[in-house]
Design an enzyme around this catalytic site. Structure first.
Site, PDB file in Angstrom:
ATOM      1  N   LYS A 104     -22.872 -30.856  94.356  1.00 21.87           N
ATOM      2  CA  LYS A 104     -23.522 -32.206  93.942  1.00 21.87           C
ATOM      3  C   LYS A 104     -23.720 -32.825  95.112  1.00 21.87           C
ATOM      4  O   LYS A 104     -24.719 -33.481  95.701  1.00 21.87           O
ATOM      5  CB  LYS A 104     -23.052 -32.749  92.973  1.00 21.87           C
ATOM      6  CG  LYS A 104     -22.796 -32.055  91.711  1.00 21.87           C
ATOM      7  CD  LYS A 104     -22.084 -32.799  90.434  1.00 21.87           C
ATOM      8  CE  LYS A 104     -20.947 -33.275  90.494  1.00 21.87           C
ATOM      9  NZ  LYS A 104     -19.918 -32.239  90.707  1.00 21.87           N
ATOM     10  N   ARG A 155     -20.668 -38.690  83.209  1.00 15.95           N
ATOM     11  CA  ARG A 155     -19.550 -37.498  82.972  1.00 15.95           C
ATOM     12  C   ARG A 155     -19.331 -37.648  81.491  1.00 15.95           C
ATOM     13  O   ARG A 155     -18.557 -36.696  81.147  1.00 15.95           O
ATOM     14  CB  ARG A 155     -18.510 -37.566  83.564  1.00 15.95           C
ATOM     15  CG  ARG A 155     -18.643 -37.215  85.101  1.00 15.95           C
ATOM     16  CD  ARG A 155     -17.360 -37.359  85.807  1.00 15.95           C
ATOM     17  NE  ARG A 155     -17.628 -37.555  87.202  1.00 15.95           N
ATOM     18  CZ  ARG A 155     -16.967 -36.816  88.299  1.00 15.95           C
ATOM     19  NH1 ARG A 155     -16.366 -35.790  87.822  1.00 15.95           N
ATOM     20  NH2 ARG A 155     -17.600 -37.178  89.333  1.00 15.95           N
ATOM     21  N   ARG A 209     -12.791 -26.459 100.697  1.00 16.45           N
ATOM     22  CA  ARG A 209     -13.648 -27.683 101.206  1.00 16.45           C
ATOM     23  C   ARG A 209     -12.827 -28.584 101.950  1.00 16.45           C
ATOM     24  O   ARG A 209     -11.495 -28.873 101.824  1.00 16.45           O
ATOM     25  CB  ARG A 209     -13.793 -28.280  99.829  1.00 16.45           C
ATOM     26  CG  ARG A 209     -14.585 -29.710 100.027  1.00 16.45           C
ATOM     27  CD  ARG A 209     -15.287 -30.257  98.963  1.00 16.45           C
ATOM     28  NE  ARG A 209     -14.318 -30.707  98.051  1.00 16.45           N
ATOM     29  CZ  ARG A 209     -14.553 -31.314  96.733  1.00 16.45           C
ATOM     30  NH1 ARG A 209     -15.926 -31.438  96.565  1.00 16.45           N
ATOM     31  NH2 ARG A 209     -13.735 -31.371  95.872  1.00 16.45           N
ATOM     32  N   ARG A 223      -9.316 -33.189 100.289  1.00 19.59           N
ATOM     33  CA  ARG A 223      -9.273 -34.045  99.344  1.00 19.59           C
ATOM     34  C   ARG A 223      -7.828 -33.892  98.451  1.00 19.59           C
ATOM     35  O   ARG A 223      -7.463 -32.681  98.315  1.00 19.59           O
ATOM     36  CB  ARG A 223     -10.380 -34.024  98.388  1.00 19.59           C
ATOM     37  CG  ARG A 223     -11.390 -34.962  98.595  1.00 19.59           C
ATOM     38  CD  ARG A 223     -12.608 -34.894  97.974  1.00 19.59           C
ATOM     39  NE  ARG A 223     -12.498 -34.726  96.395  1.00 19.59           N
ATOM     40  CZ  ARG A 223     -13.441 -34.468  95.640  1.00 19.59           C
ATOM     41  NH1 ARG A 223     -14.897 -34.680  95.919  1.00 19.59           N
ATOM     42  NH2 ARG A 223     -13.134 -34.672  94.275  1.00 19.59           N
ATOM     43  N   ARG A 227      -9.884 -30.802  86.179  1.00 23.08           N
ATOM     44  CA  ARG A 227     -11.152 -31.355  86.457  1.00 23.08           C
ATOM     45  C   ARG A 227     -12.221 -30.276  85.792  1.00 23.08           C
ATOM     46  O   ARG A 227     -13.034 -30.777  85.030  1.00 23.08           O
ATOM     47  CB  ARG A 227     -11.362 -31.553  87.935  1.00 23.08           C
ATOM     48  CG  ARG A 227     -10.694 -32.681  88.551  1.00 23.08           C
ATOM     49  CD  ARG A 227     -10.628 -32.839  89.936  1.00 23.08           C
ATOM     50  NE  ARG A 227     -11.543 -32.517  90.767  1.00 23.08           N
ATOM     51  CZ  ARG A 227     -11.660 -31.967  92.036  1.00 23.08           C
ATOM     52  NH1 ARG A 227     -10.436 -31.461  92.553  1.00 23.08           N
ATOM     53  NH2 ARG A 227     -12.754 -31.799  92.525  1.00 23.08           N
TER      54      ARG A 227
HETATM   55  P1  AP5 Z   1     -19.468 -30.349  97.082  1.00 20.65           P
HETATM   56  O1  AP5 Z   1     -20.974 -30.805  97.601  1.00 20.65           O
HETATM   57  O2  AP5 Z   1     -18.507 -31.280  97.679  1.00 20.65           O
HETATM   58  O3  AP5 Z   1     -19.502 -30.273  95.485  1.00 20.65           O
HETATM   59  P2  AP5 Z   1     -19.413 -31.453  94.135  1.00 20.65           P
HETATM   60  O4  AP5 Z   1     -20.278 -30.860  93.317  1.00 20.65           O
HETATM   61  O5  AP5 Z   1     -19.762 -32.849  94.892  1.00 20.65           O
HETATM   62  O6  AP5 Z   1     -18.023 -31.397  93.844  1.00 20.65           O
HETATM   63  P3  AP5 Z   1     -16.780 -32.073  93.585  1.00 20.65           P
HETATM   64  O7  AP5 Z   1     -15.417 -31.855  93.557  1.00 20.65           O
HETATM   65  O8  AP5 Z   1     -17.037 -33.689  94.533  1.00 20.65           O
HETATM   66  O9  AP5 Z   1     -16.866 -32.963  92.018  1.00 20.65           O
HETATM   67  P4  AP5 Z   1     -15.873 -33.843  91.582  1.00 20.65           P
HETATM   68  O10 AP5 Z   1     -16.608 -34.125  90.113  1.00 20.65           O
HETATM   69  O11 AP5 Z   1     -14.616 -33.090  91.167  1.00 20.65           O
HETATM   70  O12 AP5 Z   1     -15.647 -35.004  92.332  1.00 20.65           O
HETATM   71  P5  AP5 Z   1     -15.979 -36.513  92.589  1.00 20.65           P
HETATM   72  O13 AP5 Z   1     -15.894 -37.059  93.904  1.00 20.65           O
HETATM   73  O14 AP5 Z   1     -17.217 -36.651  91.968  1.00 20.65           O
HETATM   74  O15 AP5 Z   1     -19.344 -28.882  97.565  1.00 20.65           O
HETATM   75  C1  AP5 Z   1     -18.116 -28.359  97.475  1.00 20.65           C
HETATM   76  C2  AP5 Z   1     -17.878 -27.307  98.731  1.00 20.65           C
HETATM   77  O16 AP5 Z   1     -18.695 -26.321  98.521  1.00 20.65           O
HETATM   78  C3  AP5 Z   1     -18.022 -27.924 100.104  1.00 20.65           C
HETATM   79  O17 AP5 Z   1     -17.092 -27.511 100.954  1.00 20.65           O
HETATM   80  C4  AP5 Z   1     -19.468 -27.571 100.484  1.00 20.65           C
HETATM   81  O18 AP5 Z   1     -19.395 -27.383 101.856  1.00 20.65           O
HETATM   82  C5  AP5 Z   1     -19.303 -26.304  99.825  1.00 20.65           C
HETATM   83  N1  AP5 Z   1     -20.872 -25.693  99.477  1.00 20.65           N
HETATM   84  C6  AP5 Z   1     -21.758 -26.748  98.892  1.00 20.65           C
HETATM   85  N2  AP5 Z   1     -22.986 -26.109  98.739  1.00 20.65           N
HETATM   86  C7  AP5 Z   1     -22.774 -24.711  99.112  1.00 20.65           C
HETATM   87  C8  AP5 Z   1     -23.677 -23.600  98.940  1.00 20.65           C
HETATM   88  N3  AP5 Z   1     -24.797 -23.475  98.629  1.00 20.65           N
HETATM   89  N4  AP5 Z   1     -22.936 -22.517  99.592  1.00 20.65           N
HETATM   90  C9  AP5 Z   1     -21.979 -22.525  99.986  1.00 20.65           C
HETATM   91  N5  AP5 Z   1     -20.924 -23.561 100.028  1.00 20.65           N
HETATM   92  C10 AP5 Z   1     -21.473 -24.729  99.617  1.00 20.65           C
HETATM   93  O19 AP5 Z   1     -15.175 -37.300  91.491  1.00 20.65           O
HETATM   94  C11 AP5 Z   1     -13.608 -37.366  91.915  1.00 20.65           C
HETATM   95  C12 AP5 Z   1     -12.588 -37.955  90.836  1.00 20.65           C
HETATM   96  O20 AP5 Z   1     -13.139 -39.567  90.610  1.00 20.65           O
HETATM   97  C13 AP5 Z   1     -12.951 -37.464  89.219  1.00 20.65           C
HETATM   98  O21 AP5 Z   1     -11.959 -36.343  89.259  1.00 20.65           O
HETATM   99  C14 AP5 Z   1     -12.712 -38.664  88.582  1.00 20.65           C
HETATM  100  O22 AP5 Z   1     -11.069 -38.875  88.524  1.00 20.65           O
HETATM  101  C15 AP5 Z   1     -13.127 -39.773  89.197  1.00 20.65           C
HETATM  102  N6  AP5 Z   1     -14.495 -39.927  88.774  1.00 20.65           N
HETATM  103  C16 AP5 Z   1     -15.660 -39.758  89.589  1.00 20.65           C
HETATM  104  N7  AP5 Z   1     -16.656 -40.149  88.606  1.00 20.65           N
HETATM  105  C17 AP5 Z   1     -16.223 -40.652  87.592  1.00 20.65           C
HETATM  106  C18 AP5 Z   1     -16.849 -40.808  86.412  1.00 20.65           C
HETATM  107  N8  AP5 Z   1     -18.307 -41.082  86.258  1.00 20.65           N
HETATM  108  N9  AP5 Z   1     -16.138 -41.145  85.324  1.00 20.65           N
HETATM  109  C19 AP5 Z   1     -14.795 -40.947  85.222  1.00 20.65           C
HETATM  110  N10 AP5 Z   1     -14.210 -40.611  86.560  1.00 20.65           N
HETATM  111  C20 AP5 Z   1     -15.087 -40.387  87.637  1.00 20.65           C
HETATM  112 MG    MG Z   2     -18.684 -34.465  95.185  1.00 21.69          MG
END
Ligand code: AP5
Ligand code: MG
Length: 219
Positions: free
Chosen positions: A17, A93, A130, A162, A173
């Site tokens: 994402k 979410r 990552r 991270r 998660r």
């Molecule tokens: P990446 O783009 O980083 O993946 P992502 O989908 O963004 O995954 P996240 O882990 O960031 O999602 P998340 O929901 O856990 O974390 P968030 O920060 O939102 O890609 C992953 C890896 O794959 C990278 O190394 C990339 O280079 C690689 N990659 C990408 N595309 C590729 C491809 N095509 N081929 C090969 N490799 C590839 O949230 C963190 C925390 O914040 C949550 O756990 C929660 O505690 C809190 N939080 C955030 N939003 C909310 C909400 N709305 N409500 C409540 N709590 C929240």
């Molecule tokens: Mg992300």
């Protein structure tokens, strides 16, 4: 006035994402609004919001709706999002967040929601390799490093692992994704706003498919 781009992005943790939203934000000239990035920035700055959220994030729990919803509404009310639209990463979410979002953006709500579809096996591998820039949130991996050591190619800040990319937090998660976030796929489907894109494969091809999906709705 109807705003052209109001895009949501759903997908498991590690689906790509953030990676795809950053690219969309650059090519469409719209803000990338990532709740995860906002929370991590608040945590680094030591704000009350960051302190309240930090312990949930570390354990891989969702931050309570009562903390996150107001912050997102405030961000969406800023002039860049109002004038140009946005791509929203990591929000909603839960069904409560999705409902709040549709209410905030009424009468039209989000224009299109992309569901980035990737298997659990693939995301587990991606999350463990990552690395992320602490400055701008750009993602790298141990297979695709920055050009200079572990300094970000975009902003020069440090690129690190991270703190919630641990085995335990990743498992939690992904379980919460199945329980609370996956139901949004049907929810947005019923609203006629959902387009699924297969997210395993070449980054540029996935980007092109996402662009075609957006163009098919927004033109
Ligand atoms: P990446 O783009 O980083 O993946 P992502 O989908 O963004 O995954 P996240 O882990 O960031 O999602 P998340 O929901 O856990 O974390 P968030 O920060 O939102 O890609 C992953 C890896 O794959 C990278 O190394 C990339 O280079 C690689 N990659 C990408 N595309 C590729 C491809 N095509 N081929 C090969 N490799 C590839 O949230 C963190 C925390 O914040 C949550 O756990 C929660 O505690 C809190 N939080 C955030 N939003 C909310 C909400 N709305 N409500 C409540 N709590 C929240
Ligand atoms: Mg992300």
């Amino acid at each position: 006035m109807d705003k052209p781009y109001r895009i949501g992005m759903l997908g498991k943790q590690g689906a790509g994402k953030g990676t795809q939203c950053i690219r969309l934000s650059e090519v469409l000239g719209i803000p990338h609004i990532s709740t995860g990035d906002m929370l991590r920035a608040a945590l680094r700055e030591g704000t009350d919001f960051g302190k309240a959220a930090g312990e949930f994030m570390e354990r891989g729990e969702l931050v309570p709706d009562s903390i996150i919803v107001g912050v997102v509404a405030e961000r969406l009310a800023q002039s860049d999002a109002l004038n140009d639209g946005f791509v929203l990463d990591g929000f909603p979410r839960t069904l409560a967040q999705a409902q709040m979002l549709e209410d905030t953006l009424a009468p039209v709500g989000l224009k299109v929601v992309i569901n980035l579809d990737v298997s659990t096996e693939v995301v587990l591998d991606r999350l463990s390799s990552r690395r992320v820039c602490v400055g701008c949130g750009r993602t790298y991996s141990i297979h695709s490093r920055p050009n200079r050591n572990w300094s970000c190619d975009s902003c020069g800040e440090e690129v690190i692992q991270r703190s919630d990319d641990t085995k335990e937090a990743i498992a939690r998660r992904l379980a919460l994704y199945d329980e609370l976030t996956a139901p949004l796929i049907d929810w947005y489907g019923q609203l006629g706003k959902l387009i699924s894109v297969f997210g395993d494969g070449d980054f540029d091809l996935i980007h092109k498919e996402i662009r075609s999906a957006i163009d098919s709705v927004i033109g």
